[in-house]
Design an enzyme around this catalytic site. Sequence first.
Site, PDB file in Angstrom:
ATOM      1  CG  LEU A   5      38.404  -6.272 -26.061  1.00 15.93           C
ATOM      2  CD1 LEU A   5      39.196  -5.084 -26.570  1.00 15.93           C
ATOM      3  CD2 LEU A   5      37.416  -6.752 -27.109  1.00 15.93           C
ATOM      4  CB  ALA A  24      42.395 -13.007 -19.654  1.00 18.24           C
ATOM      5  N   GLY A  25      45.466 -12.008 -19.981  1.00 21.36           N
ATOM      6  CA  GLY A  25      46.856 -12.438 -20.015  1.00 21.36           C
ATOM      7  C   GLY A  25      47.323 -12.811 -18.631  1.00 21.36           C
ATOM      8  CG  MET A  54      51.949 -10.511 -15.477  1.00 19.82           C
ATOM      9  SD  MET A  54      53.575 -10.257 -16.182  1.00 19.82           S
ATOM     10  CE  MET A  54      53.333 -10.951 -17.799  1.00 19.82           C
ATOM     11  N   GLY A  55      47.591  -9.149 -17.073  1.00 21.97           N
ATOM     12  CA  GLY A  55      46.671  -8.066 -17.348  1.00 21.97           C
ATOM     13  C   GLY A  55      45.415  -8.527 -18.034  1.00 21.97           C
ATOM     14  CG  ASP A  97      57.242  -7.085 -30.658  1.00 16.46           C
ATOM     15  OD1 ASP A  97      57.838  -7.904 -31.399  1.00 16.46           O
ATOM     16  OD2 ASP A  97      56.248  -7.398 -29.982  1.00 16.46           O
TER      17      ASP A  97
END
EC number: 2.7.11.1
Length: 742
Positions: free
Chosen positions: A22, A24-25, A27-28, A138
């Site tokens: 879905l 990519a970041g 750190m995850g 947030d």
Amino acid sequence: MIEPLQPGDPGRIGPYRLVSRLGAGGMGQVFLARSPGGRPVVVKVILPEYANDDEYRIRFAREVEAARRVGGFHTAQVIDADPTADPPWMATAYIPGPSLRKAVTERGPLYGNNLRTLAAGLVEGLAAIHACGLVHRDFKPSNIVLAADGPRVIDFGVARPLDSSVMTQSGAVIGTLAYMSPEQTDGSQVGPASDVFSLGTVLAFAATGRSPFMADSIGEIIARISGPPPELPELPDDLRELVYACWEQNPDLRPTTAELLAQLSTDHTGDDWPPPHLSDLIGSMLPLGATTSPNPSLAIEPPPPSHGPPRPSEPLPDPGDDADEPSAEKPSRTLPEPEPPELEEKPIQVIHEPERPAPTPPRPREPARGAIKPKNPRPAAPQPPWSPPRVQPPRWKQLITKKPVAGILTAVATAGLVVSFLVWQWTLPETPLRPDSSTAPSESADPHELNEPRILTTDREAVAVAFSPGGSLLAGGSGDKLIHVWDVASGDELHTLEGHTDWVRAVAFSPDGALLASGSDDATVRLWDVAAAEERAVFEGHTHYVLDIAFSPDGSMVASGSRDGTARLWNVATGTEHAVLKGHTDYVYAVAFSPDGSMVASGSRDGTIRLWDVATGKERDVLQAPAENVVSLAFSPDGSMLVHGSDSTVHLWDVASGEALHTFEGHTDWVRAVAFSPDGALLASGSDDRTIRLWDVAAQEEHTTLEGHTEPVHSVAFHPEGTTLASASEDGTIRIWPIATE
């Protein structure tokens, strides 16, 4: 977009079979997966390089705990998680539905009872979050999913227990700028009322299709958040009043979620969901279990209905085509105005630092903590040859890269599904203020004979500076909550005074040098015995940050100005409050005693300078500043003149007549600090343009420009002999400049 699994991706996490990516970041990774029973789930996995960090595991476990505490009725329910696994992971239920941001951007705003139902559902969600002892922090359109049964609040990566005092550096501010509360932007304590402020902003977006505080620069957004509320003609009267109540600047005056629910339940059944123009978009989200494809689509959007608002690819209708103005109870024919994408929904990590007003907005924030740097800041001035390289302290950062770095929230929007994940990492050095050994002179050096400024450095921002009456000591205030006292001749730090629990904003020596006063964001004024390095007294009464302090010429009184809109006089001998000076309608930035001690002046964000009788506490006169903000103040040594700094100018006043004498122009940004030389011949001003300027008072012209600071200058102070000038800056340095008087 949904992407196939890549080589190296795991085929299974825990009991869940991964079927596609879905997003990519930094750190995850977020995957689409299926449970053993075939149910669709979303699995969030932390990358191995971060999974090996214990801090990350703790933060991730906290996110899981927060989401579990709220449960699944108002959120994406946590199905399973293992923060101790290698790598750590969390599985949540898949919620069919678009984000509020996607729905409004593509199909237009909500209106009438649909908007009321949205509001009630969001308030219910916040009430559930707050009932668990959490603050979301947030709350924004992309963190709200419009499901068939109502809105759901997602992403608890920044949620924090109300009683939590760990896991975030003191003063760190987390969230998405355009949807922050005023207290979030300046690093104050954040409670449930902060989410209520953000709720008002979200509802304004839902009703208008635009973020109400959006502007062309980050500084302007900050100013709008803490300024007067924008007009909202699109909202019906009842919801407009509700939103304005949510936008109260004082958190204590905002309604609670219980009060909001009571208001929304009046004459409204809540049966108006989903909104007609969004029903096909919400209904088009197919459950993942409906397909067995290895790379299923999460959502299939049918062609837009002929009666619906135009699609983004269609030309927008000309507002002039309509004979009738759109009412608050029916949808506008136009789609929302585009917002600058780099500012609207990009979360930021904010490291608490002294705040500086934005260069252009009409109402800057107080010279306080939490200033956000512009997206395209001025290039840093080169370090002069006598200044050694140094590591800059953390600053406000807007993290907008596609590959997130530490502290960025990644929101993945794919065909109507929003999955958000967050992992935070940052460290702030706690190194105390220290003299720079490469520039500090020997003990025998004469500070008046230096060819270059001496530099005292800190890994936190320096925001206040003052010489002792004899000139042998220098005191400084910083973001480390401490007051530092140096020996001017040697540069050695003699004392570190501890007691404040927040930023030390202002420092001032008593006329005999025996006492030191300090003002802080903890809303207190403290007195210190300089020789013993001990706290003598604490003055309490202000209800917000203390922005400035001053000793009376005879040492019997201390004046303080605060963000609570008052100035106060304190009796040093008794430790009691002598007078509360009320009259300003906004923050009191600056206070200064007249040299004869009969008057005290206060300068405010309301654009006035008020002169008060010290003995009676009565107002004597009001000077209307030409600029809207009075940020700094000082009397001339003979008391005949008063100077104040504001936008980018320095203004000189005749005290007796109240007439403006002269305006010094040359700075290019806010003037935070002003000071007269002991003989009154020179006037010093420190600015956000990173310079200190010396002005010839008699000739009414610029005398010298001192350059070297690489960040805004917060405070300036002349040595009692007038041959040196100290300046404190956000760049983490206090500099002592030799002053040529000829």
